[in-house]
Design a protein around this motif. Structure first.
Motif, PDB file in Angstrom:
ATOM      1  N   VAL A 193       0.825  -1.198   0.000  1.00  0.00           N
ATOM      2  CA  VAL A 193       0.000   0.000   0.000  1.00  0.00           C
ATOM      3  C   VAL A 193       0.867   1.259   0.000  1.00  0.00           C
ATOM      4  N   SER A 194       2.004   1.208   0.649  1.00  0.00           N
ATOM      5  CA  SER A 194       2.850   2.393   0.781  1.00  0.00           C
ATOM      6  C   SER A 194       4.132   2.330  -0.050  1.00  0.00           C
ATOM      7  N   SER A 195       4.249   1.361  -0.952  1.00  0.00           N
ATOM      8  CA  SER A 195       5.508   1.206  -1.682  1.00  0.00           C
ATOM      9  C   SER A 195       5.275   0.881  -3.160  1.00  0.00           C
ATOM     10  N   THR A 196       5.720   1.784  -4.017  1.00  0.00           N
ATOM     11  CA  THR A 196       5.691   1.567  -5.461  1.00  0.00           C
ATOM     12  C   THR A 196       7.117   1.676  -5.982  1.00  0.00           C
ATOM     13  N   GLU A 197       7.551   0.647  -6.686  1.00  0.00           N
ATOM     14  CA  GLU A 197       8.893   0.642  -7.272  1.00  0.00           C
ATOM     15  C   GLU A 197       8.782   1.044  -8.737  1.00  0.00           C
ATOM     16  N   LYS A 198       9.683   1.943  -9.156  1.00  0.00           N
ATOM     17  CA  LYS A 198       9.734   2.390 -10.540  1.00  0.00           C
ATOM     18  C   LYS A 198      10.969   1.785 -11.196  1.00  0.00           C
ATOM     19  N   TYR A 199      10.765   1.106 -12.324  1.00  0.00           N
ATOM     20  CA  TYR A 199      11.838   0.423 -13.031  1.00  0.00           C
ATOM     21  C   TYR A 199      12.067   1.069 -14.387  1.00  0.00           C
ATOM     22  N   GLU A 200      13.306   0.983 -14.845  1.00  0.00           N
ATOM     23  CA  GLU A 200      13.635   1.419 -16.200  1.00  0.00           C
ATOM     24  C   GLU A 200      14.837   0.623 -16.699  1.00  0.00           C
ATOM     25  N   ILE A 201      14.861   0.392 -18.006  1.00  0.00           N
ATOM     26  CA  ILE A 201      16.060  -0.200 -18.602  1.00  0.00           C
ATOM     27  C   ILE A 201      17.037   0.941 -18.806  1.00  0.00           C
ATOM     28  N   ALA A 202      18.127   0.921 -18.036  1.00  0.00           N
ATOM     29  CA  ALA A 202      19.105   2.007 -18.043  1.00  0.00           C
ATOM     30  C   ALA A 202      20.144   1.847 -19.139  1.00  0.00           C
ATOM     31  N   ALA A 203      20.410   0.604 -19.575  1.00  0.00           N
ATOM     32  CA  ALA A 203      21.423   0.378 -20.607  1.00  0.00           C
ATOM     33  C   ALA A 203      21.205  -0.979 -21.260  1.00  0.00           C
ATOM     34  N   VAL A 204      21.609  -1.082 -22.500  1.00  0.00           N
ATOM     35  CA  VAL A 204      21.616  -2.352 -23.232  1.00  0.00           C
ATOM     36  C   VAL A 204      22.986  -2.519 -23.877  1.00  0.00           C
ATOM     37  N   GLY A 205      23.377  -3.759 -24.089  1.00  0.00           N
ATOM     38  CA  GLY A 205      24.650  -4.032 -24.758  1.00  0.00           C
ATOM     39  C   GLY A 205      25.880  -3.859 -23.893  1.00  0.00           C
ATOM     40  N   GLU A 206      25.730  -3.831 -22.595  1.00  0.00           N
ATOM     41  CA  GLU A 206      26.884  -3.670 -21.700  1.00  0.00           C
ATOM     42  C   GLU A 206      27.665  -4.974 -21.561  1.00  0.00           C
ATOM     43  N   THR A 207      28.929  -4.836 -21.188  1.00  0.00           N
ATOM     44  CA  THR A 207      29.775  -5.972 -20.841  1.00  0.00           C
ATOM     45  C   THR A 207      30.011  -5.926 -19.338  1.00  0.00           C
ATOM     46  N   VAL A 208      29.786  -7.061 -18.683  1.00  0.00           N
ATOM     47  CA  VAL A 208      29.968  -7.161 -17.236  1.00  0.00           C
ATOM     48  C   VAL A 208      30.930  -8.303 -16.962  1.00  0.00           C
TER      49      VAL A 208
ATOM     50  N   ALA B  63      22.460 -10.918 -18.168  1.00  0.00           N
ATOM     51  CA  ALA B  63      23.174 -11.386 -19.358  1.00  0.00           C
ATOM     52  C   ALA B  63      22.273 -12.333 -20.139  1.00  0.00           C
ATOM     53  N   PRO B  64      22.305 -12.243 -21.474  1.00  0.00           N
ATOM     54  CA  PRO B  64      21.456 -13.127 -22.277  1.00  0.00           C
ATOM     55  C   PRO B  64      21.820 -14.592 -22.060  1.00  0.00           C
TER      56      PRO B  64
ATOM     57  N   PRO C  63      20.717 -12.631 -14.041  1.00  0.00           N
ATOM     58  CA  PRO C  63      21.432 -11.550 -13.363  1.00  0.00           C
ATOM     59  C   PRO C  63      22.881 -11.951 -13.077  1.00  0.00           C
ATOM     60  N   VAL C  64      23.807 -11.084 -13.459  1.00  0.00           N
ATOM     61  CA  VAL C  64      25.225 -11.362 -13.208  1.00  0.00           C
ATOM     62  C   VAL C  64      25.827 -10.382 -12.203  1.00  0.00           C
ATOM     63  N   ARG C  65      25.142  -9.264 -11.982  1.00  0.00           N
ATOM     64  CA  ARG C  65      25.604  -8.300 -10.966  1.00  0.00           C
ATOM     65  C   ARG C  65      24.382  -7.565 -10.425  1.00  0.00           C
ATOM     66  N   ILE C  66      24.342  -7.414  -9.095  1.00  0.00           N
ATOM     67  CA  ILE C  66      23.266  -6.668  -8.439  1.00  0.00           C
ATOM     68  C   ILE C  66      23.900  -5.722  -7.436  1.00  0.00           C
TER      69      ILE C  66
END
Length: 192
Positions: free
Chosen positions: A112-127, A158-159, A163-166
């Motif tokens: 009720v009190s928490s909404t998370e906003k997500y966005e794709i910040a980058a594509v094609g990165e190397t980690v 990573a495709p 998830p490879v880094r958080i």
């Protein structure tokens, strides 16, 4: 979002043996499930590299144990994930959504009190992690504002791996303060 919620998400990533290069499956093409493989038996081990640890390097392993009747994959850390055509999600939040393109955004109401906003910040990165080098990664940024501070979660997917880094940061007075960092150390996907 809290660290108890974030670590299981971090633990559900995948890679083969350490030191291996993992090529991209293509430049940000495909469905969200292409960046988050889910199957019974998949197992991921994460290394905690959080700032301020007296003994960095503690690991945590999570394994997918079963598929529930409603299609979620249940893991050894009580997490449950499902991949639908448009999003990969747990029972309360959408983690990665189509289209896989910089700027794509969505929200998840987690209480009720928490909404998370997500966005794709980058594509094609190397980690690079102890599990190897991962090309073609998609980085998702999530924001959750609280009283006097904002929590930011960044996850690199990573495709064919997951998830490879958080990393999490707290934004206080415009300054980012690192809180948590987990990187993929090793994984077993599809029996490999």
């Amino acid at each position: 979002m809290n660290l108890r919620t974030l670590l299981p998400l971090a633990a559900l990533a995948a890679a083969c043996a350490g030191g291996t290069k993992h090529p991209a499956a293509g430049p940000a093409a495909g469905a969200p499930a292409d960046f988050y493989p889910l199957a019974v038996g998949n197992e991921w081990t994460w290394r905690d590299e959080s700032p301020g640890l007296k003994q960095p390097g503690a690991t945590r392993t999570v394994r997918i144990l079963e598929r529930t009747k409603d299609g979620y994959f249940k893991d050894s850390d009580r997490g449950e994930l499902r991949a639908d055509p448009d999003c990969v999600h747990d029972r309360s939040r959408r983690l990665l959504c189509a289209p896989i393109a910089r700027g794509t955004g969505w929200t998840s109401v987690v209480s009720v009190s928490s909404t998370e906003k997500y966005e794709i910040a980058a594509v094609g990165e190397t980690v690079e992690t102890p599990a190897g080098r991962f090309d073609g990664c998609v980085r998702v940024r999530a924001h959750n504002a609280g009283p006097g501070a904002e929590l930011v979660l960044e996850t690199a997917y990573a495709p064919g791996i997951g998830p490879v880094r958080i990393e999490t940061f707290v934004l206080v007075g415009g300054k980012a303060v690192p809180q948590f960092r987990a990187v993929l150390e090793k994984a077993r996907i599809g029996g490999r």
